[in-house]
Design a protein around this motif. Structure first.
Motif, short mmCIF file in Angstrom:
data_model
loop_
_atom_site.label_atom_id
_atom_site.label_comp_id
_atom_site.label_asym_id
_atom_site.label_seq_id
_atom_site.Cartn_x
_atom_site.Cartn_y
_atom_site.Cartn_z
N LYS A 154 -1.52 8.05 -11.89
CA LYS A 154 -1.88 7.30 -10.68
C LYS A 154 -2.89 6.19 -10.98
O LYS A 154 -2.68 5.03 -10.59
CB LYS A 154 -2.44 8.26 -9.63
CG LYS A 154 -1.40 9.17 -8.99
CD LYS A 154 -2.06 10.00 -7.90
CE LYS A 154 -1.04 10.84 -7.15
NZ LYS A 154 -1.69 11.64 -6.08
N GLN A 155 -3.98 6.53 -11.65
CA GLN A 155 -4.98 5.52 -11.96
C GLN A 155 -4.42 4.47 -12.92
O GLN A 155 -4.67 3.26 -12.77
CB GLN A 155 -6.22 6.18 -12.60
CG GLN A 155 -7.08 6.97 -11.63
CD GLN A 155 -7.97 6.07 -10.78
OE1 GLN A 155 -7.96 4.86 -10.93
NE2 GLN A 155 -8.75 6.67 -9.90
N ALA A 158 -2.17 2.02 -11.20
CA ALA A 158 -3.00 1.12 -10.39
C ALA A 158 -3.66 0.06 -11.27
O ALA A 158 -3.71 -1.12 -10.91
CB ALA A 158 -4.04 1.92 -9.62
N ARG A 159 -4.16 0.47 -12.44
CA ARG A 159 -4.80 -0.50 -13.35
C ARG A 159 -3.79 -1.54 -13.83
O ARG A 159 -4.11 -2.73 -13.94
CB ARG A 159 -5.42 0.23 -14.54
CG ARG A 159 -6.65 1.04 -14.20
CD ARG A 159 -7.37 1.53 -15.46
NE ARG A 159 -8.34 2.55 -15.13
CZ ARG A 159 -8.16 3.85 -15.33
NH1 ARG A 159 -7.04 4.28 -15.88
NH2 ARG A 159 -9.09 4.72 -15.02
N THR A 169 -8.35 -5.04 -7.02
CA THR A 169 -9.13 -3.90 -7.51
C THR A 169 -8.23 -2.68 -7.71
O THR A 169 -7.16 -2.56 -7.08
CB THR A 169 -10.25 -3.52 -6.53
OG1 THR A 169 -9.65 -3.00 -5.33
CG2 THR A 169 -11.12 -4.71 -6.21
N VAL A 170 -8.69 -1.78 -8.58
CA VAL A 170 -7.96 -0.54 -8.81
C VAL A 170 -7.92 0.31 -7.55
O VAL A 170 -6.89 0.91 -7.22
CB VAL A 170 -8.59 0.24 -9.99
CG1 VAL A 170 -7.96 1.63 -10.11
CG2 VAL A 170 -8.41 -0.52 -11.30
N ASP A 171 -9.04 0.34 -6.81
CA ASP A 171 -9.08 1.14 -5.58
C ASP A 171 -8.04 0.65 -4.57
O ASP A 171 -7.35 1.45 -3.93
CB ASP A 171 -10.47 1.08 -4.95
CG ASP A 171 -11.46 2.01 -5.63
OD1 ASP A 171 -11.01 2.86 -6.43
OD2 ASP A 171 -12.66 1.88 -5.36
N ALA A 172 -7.92 -0.66 -4.44
CA ALA A 172 -6.94 -1.21 -3.49
C ALA A 172 -5.53 -0.84 -3.91
O ALA A 172 -4.70 -0.44 -3.07
CB ALA A 172 -7.08 -2.72 -3.41
N TYR A 174 -4.68 1.71 -5.81
CA TYR A 174 -4.53 3.16 -5.73
C TYR A 174 -4.16 3.58 -4.31
O TYR A 174 -3.21 4.35 -4.11
CB TYR A 174 -5.83 3.84 -6.16
CG TYR A 174 -5.71 5.33 -6.35
CD1 TYR A 174 -5.45 5.88 -7.61
CD2 TYR A 174 -5.83 6.20 -5.28
CE1 TYR A 174 -5.33 7.24 -7.79
CE2 TYR A 174 -5.70 7.56 -5.44
CZ TYR A 174 -5.45 8.08 -6.70
OH TYR A 174 -5.32 9.44 -6.86
N HIS A 175 -4.91 3.10 -3.33
CA HIS A 175 -4.65 3.51 -1.95
C HIS A 175 -3.31 2.97 -1.44
O HIS A 175 -2.60 3.66 -0.69
CB HIS A 175 -5.79 3.05 -1.04
CG HIS A 175 -7.06 3.82 -1.26
ND1 HIS A 175 -7.16 5.18 -1.02
CD2 HIS A 175 -8.27 3.43 -1.74
CE1 HIS A 175 -8.38 5.59 -1.32
NE2 HIS A 175 -9.07 4.55 -1.76
N ASP A 179 -1.72 6.77 -1.05
CA ASP A 179 -2.04 7.35 0.25
C ASP A 179 -0.74 7.84 0.89
O ASP A 179 0.18 7.06 1.13
CB ASP A 179 -2.73 6.32 1.16
CG ASP A 179 -4.18 6.11 0.79
OD1 ASP A 179 -4.66 6.78 -0.13
OD2 ASP A 179 -4.82 5.23 1.41
#
Length: 326
Positions: A154-155, A158-159, A169-172, A174-175, A179
């Protein structure tokens, strides 16, 4: 081990390294554990035995120290965390079984972990397909990197999408990707908990239900009644213990889990779920903010390992599981 010795015990029976999805090496893990003045740790990488085999070698080294009269520095217990599931309310419920004190060269356990490696690669391909279905297909080189080096993926996916400028961003990323993603849709990526427990016993170890309050599919907490149901189901399969004291659980919940385990005659375990030095699940912190409840555990007693007076080990990888309660 006397009660006074057990009161002083500092231990962490749930840690990870770069052999699975952690970031530190085994040397770094042991060095950090000694700097935290822990008496014992268990290396429990997800579904792989490399760390457990390193720990086996460490145990042999400790035996040589004992023969020369030198004081052992720390006990390192071979273990593994198996991705598994139970059927609850007619549906698969993902749970993790931590196996402690195993023989990491046992053929049955080795075969189980190899089958999980194959299943994990299949799951990585499914996750890449999920990203593509949302319009975020990766090129063949990026996919190759994911398959070759990612653990859960998953991470890493995203990267890769940040590197390809699909997200800032990775967080954006990822979600956007994960999600609502159903990790149980491909239940074949996991093994029945009974198989994990039996493999642990065949390898001479203890089977412990890890973080029973965690919902692995949604990354949140379940109710205490669900946790107790998980304990009951896995105890019926031969479970030996429960990870009652866990870094991400409120202390009141940890104490409630301890009461459940003790009422059922199960071993009480503790773990930080350490993955990365200096991050939130800090090594040796097994419950709440800054607390350490290693003194509450009877894991070492169940494995037949002596801590006092000289921290000597009785070959944890050859330990026998405790007799059933009652």
């Amino acid at each position: 081990m006397s009660m006074s010795d057990n009161d002083k015990l500092r231990a962490d029976f749930h840690t990870h390294t770069a052999f699975s999805d952690g970031l530190g090496t085994m040397d770094e893990l042991v060095e950090a554990a000694m700097s935290e003045r822990l008496d014992a740790i268990a290396v429990t990488d997800h579904d792989v035995l490399d760390g457990a085999r390193w720990a086996y070698g460490w145990g042999r080294h400790q035996e040589r120290l004992e023969r020369t009269g030198e004081a052992p520095s720390i006990i390192v217990i071979p273990g593994v965390e198996i991705s598994s599931f139970v059927i609850r309310d007619g549906k698969p419920d993902v749970v993790h079984i931590v196996l402690l004190g195993v023989d990491p060269f046992d053929t049955g356990l080795t075969s189980l972990c190899e089958s999980l490696r194959v299943r994990r690669i299949e799951e990585l391909r499914r996750r890449l397909g999920h990203a593509a279905s949302l319009g975020y297909a990766l090129g063949p080189e990026a996919e190759g990197r994911i398959i070759a080096h990612a653990f859960w993926g998953k991470q890493e996916i995203a990267r890769e999408l940040v590197l390809s400028e699909c997200f800032e961003t990775v967080d954006a990323a990822y979600h956007a990707l994960w999600d609502g993603y159903d990790t149980t849709a491909n239940i074949d990526a996991y093994v029945p908990a009974k198989c994990a427990i039996e493999a642990g016993h065949s390898a001479g170890g203890l089977a412990v239900l890890a973080h029973p309050l965690r919902d692995e599919a949604r990354r949140c907490l379940v109710t205490m009644s669900v946790a107790e149901e998980r304990v009951a189901l896995t105890q019926g399969m031969g479970l030996d213990g429960v990870e009652c004291f866990y870094s991400a659980f409120p202390e009141s919940d940890c104490l409630a889990l301890e009461a459940i385990a003790r009422a059922r005659g199960l071993v009480v375990s503790c773990g930080s779920d350490h993955h990365d030095l200096g991050r939130r699940y800090r090594l040796g912190r097994t419950c709440g903010e800054g607390a350490n409840h290693g003194h509450r555990t009877n894991v070492l007693e169940a494995l037949g390992i002596e801590i006092a007076p000289a921290r000597t080990s009785s070959r944890p990888w050859e330990a026998t599981k405790p007799a059933p309660a009652g």
